[in-house]
Design a protein around this motif. Structure first.
Motif, mmCIF file in Angstrom:
data_model
loop_
_atom_site.group_PDB
_atom_site.id
_atom_site.type_symbol
_atom_site.label_atom_id
_atom_site.label_comp_id
_atom_site.label_asym_id
_atom_site.label_seq_id
_atom_site.Cartn_x
_atom_site.Cartn_y
_atom_site.Cartn_z
ATOM 1 N N GLY A 1 -8.950 1.959 -3.933
ATOM 2 C CA GLY A 1 -8.183 2.467 -2.544
ATOM 3 C C GLY A 1 -9.303 3.118 -1.854
ATOM 4 O O GLY A 1 -10.832 3.107 -2.275
ATOM 5 N N THR A 18 0.828 -1.135 0.042
ATOM 6 C CA THR A 18 0.050 0.117 -0.089
ATOM 7 C C THR A 18 0.784 1.256 -0.031
ATOM 8 O O THR A 18 1.928 1.420 0.399
ATOM 9 N N PRO A 51 -3.634 0.566 -2.877
ATOM 10 C CA PRO A 51 -2.896 -0.604 -3.185
ATOM 11 C C PRO A 51 -1.946 -0.439 -4.232
ATOM 12 O O PRO A 51 -2.143 0.113 -5.325
ATOM 13 N N VAL A 108 -5.365 5.879 1.072
ATOM 14 C CA VAL A 108 -4.615 4.685 1.198
ATOM 15 C C VAL A 108 -4.852 3.872 0.065
ATOM 16 O O VAL A 108 -6.165 3.642 -0.462
#
Length: 503
Positions: A480, A439, A499, A497
């Motif tokens: 995300g 991440t 990936p 966040v």
């Protein structure tokens, strides 16, 4: 005379047995009549010693010879005449047979009488009493077993479909709630008073009008079934969505309802999902409108830039070229001066064109990567903002991310910084990158005036709301998510966040 006394005693025994049969038969009829309401009565009384139907019926098992407390089920109205006729006919046959022989001693005559009575009554009792009783008992037992099995299947079905049962007796002004019905709302079985007013008190005030309108329509015969979705208050004070379905099963001659039965289904998860889907569709419509509006604004800005910058530069370039073309410049030094001026105009045009292209999509994002492009963007925004300090913190040796993830990161940072500068009046903005094995996390915070997130989400026109929606959609496009935390007077914090899979 001695034989007659024996017969009299035998008849007395038979009559006692018949009376015992009659009493036990009446007990069984009452018990069978209570089967349908056995569980209902126990639940309404809140008894903790409820018996199942099988346990109740096991107390009614009957020994054919009269040693138990119940009966096989053959009607005494048929049994009593059959017994009397059997004894009467047997005794006549015996007395007639004894008169055919010479006189016998009293003891011998009594023994012969008893023996012949036993010989005659034994097959009679077996074929005309015992066999019918056993057959009838087995038949009744099979019916009861089928009823028990049907009730068990109903209980299992209601448990499997997560439904609670209710049974409304209009005449008694009472209503039965099954244990599952009460547990659905967090209550222990028997803790809700079996009255319609108890159900009424748990319905959400905003839903009552619709619920009772639907109920009245069914009670008046305007609808075949009663069905309504509404919210009910749980034991813990929150609200759960319930689907109630039912039907009036008994009416009097004047069509007045006497009894209604139905089920309650917990549909809270489905309703929450539906509301989420509706909100999602609403967000999509808002985002579509935002995209149209943003496209118009971007087209207007681009047209303004082209007109203001390129229009003026092209006009100056045209005038300079015309001067040279018309030989208005005689001296070499003057020619060099105008040529240098024209070259400067071309350079300014190139810089303006590069700026316009960078605003549309930074070319350097593909060439030098995300971090370097953000450093250029942060420096440019600092120059435009003047007094706002923008800090960028990132790993020095970070590898390149997938192109789609880099573009999403850049656009989200661009949107968050622009929104902060336009609406939050901060003096400092911090952008931090943290990269893991799977991440990438971006933290964007400012010390501006902040906002109320709930009011912002409810707003239809807030630019911040559109911006947050756009950031969420961009993050969701690459699996995300975006988290927002803001308090009036304490700034805003945006966490992104995404990936990533870096080789």
């Amino acid at each position: 005379m001695y034989v007659m006394k024996i017969v009299q005693q035998f008849v007395i025994v038979i009559m006692k047995e018949v009376l015992h049969v009659w009493s036990a038969f009446s007990q069984r009829k009452v018990s069978e009549g209570m089967i349908g309401s056995f569980s209902l009565n126990n639940s309404q009384k809140g008894s903790k010693k409820n018996k199942s139907i099988k346990q109740a019926l096991s107390d009614l098992d009957y020994n054919v010879f009269g040693t138990a407390h119940s009966v096989p089920g053959l009607s005494p109205y048929k049994l009593l005449p059959l017994l009397v006729v059997s004894v009467f006919c047997s005794e006549i046959i015996i007395m007639f047979a004894l008169h055919l022989f010479p006189a016998l001693p009293t003891i011998t005559e009594a023994f012969v009488d008893a023996t012949m009575l036993l010989v005659i009554l034994s097959p009679t009792f077996y074929f005309f009493h015992y066999r019918p009783l056993v057959a009838h008992y087995i038949q009744r037992k099979n019916i009861i077993d089928q009823l028990v099995e049907s009730e068990e299947q109903l209980d299992l079905t209601l448990d499997a479909v997560n439904d609670g049962l209710w049974d409304w007796d209009f005449k008694a002004e009472s209503i039965y709630f099954s244990p599952r019905w009460e547990r659905m709302l967090g209550y222990e079985p028997g803790s809700i008073e079996p009255k319609v007013s108890s159900w009424d008190a748990l319905i959400h005030l905003s839903d009552k009008k619709k619920v009772f309108r639907d109920l009245d329509d069914h009670l008046l015969g305007k609808s075949e079934y009663f069905e309504s979705e509404y919210r009910m208050k749980t034991k813990y004070g929150d609200w759960r969505w319930i689907l109630t379905r039912g039907k009036v099963v008994t009416r009097d001659l004047e069509n007045t309802p006497l009894r209604a039965v139905g089920t309650n289904t917990d549909i809270h998860s489905r309703k929450v999902a539906e509301e989420g889907l509706q909100q999602r569709e609403k967000d999509i419509r808002r985002l579509s409108w935002q995209l149209i509006e943003s496209s118009e604004v971007e087209s207007k800005r681009l047209a303004q830039d082209l007109h203001d910058d390129f229009g003026q530069l092209l006009t100056a370039l045209k005038l300079g070229v015309e001067m040279i073309q018309n030989h208005q410049i005689k001296e070499e030094d003057e020619l060099q001066f105008h040529c240098a001026r024209l070259l400067g105009t071309v350079d300014r045009m190139a810089a303006s064109l590069s700026h316009v292209c960078d605003n549309l999509r930074p070319v350097m994002l593909d060439d030098i990567g995300l971090i370097a492009t953000l450093k250029w963007f942060v420096k440019d925004m600092e120059q435009q903002a003047g007094t706002v300090k923008i800090n960028l913190e990132s790993p020095a040796d970070q590898k390149r991310l997938p192109p789609d993830v880099e573009l999403v990161c850049f656009r989200i940072c661009q949107e968050a910084i622009n929104n902060a500068l336009k609406h939050a009046a901060p003096t400092e903005i911090n952008v931090k990158f943290r990269f893991g094995s799977k991440t990438a996390t971006i933290l964007i915070s400012d010390n501006g005036k902040g906002f109320d997130l709930k009011k912002l989400k409810a707003s239809e026109t807030s630019h911040w709301g559109f911006g947050l929606l756009g950031m969420n959609e961009r993050a969701a496009a690459v699996d995300g998510y975006v988290g927002i935390d803001s308090t009036p007077g304490k700034g805003t914090r945006v966490e992104v966040v995404l990936p990533v899979f870096i080789d």
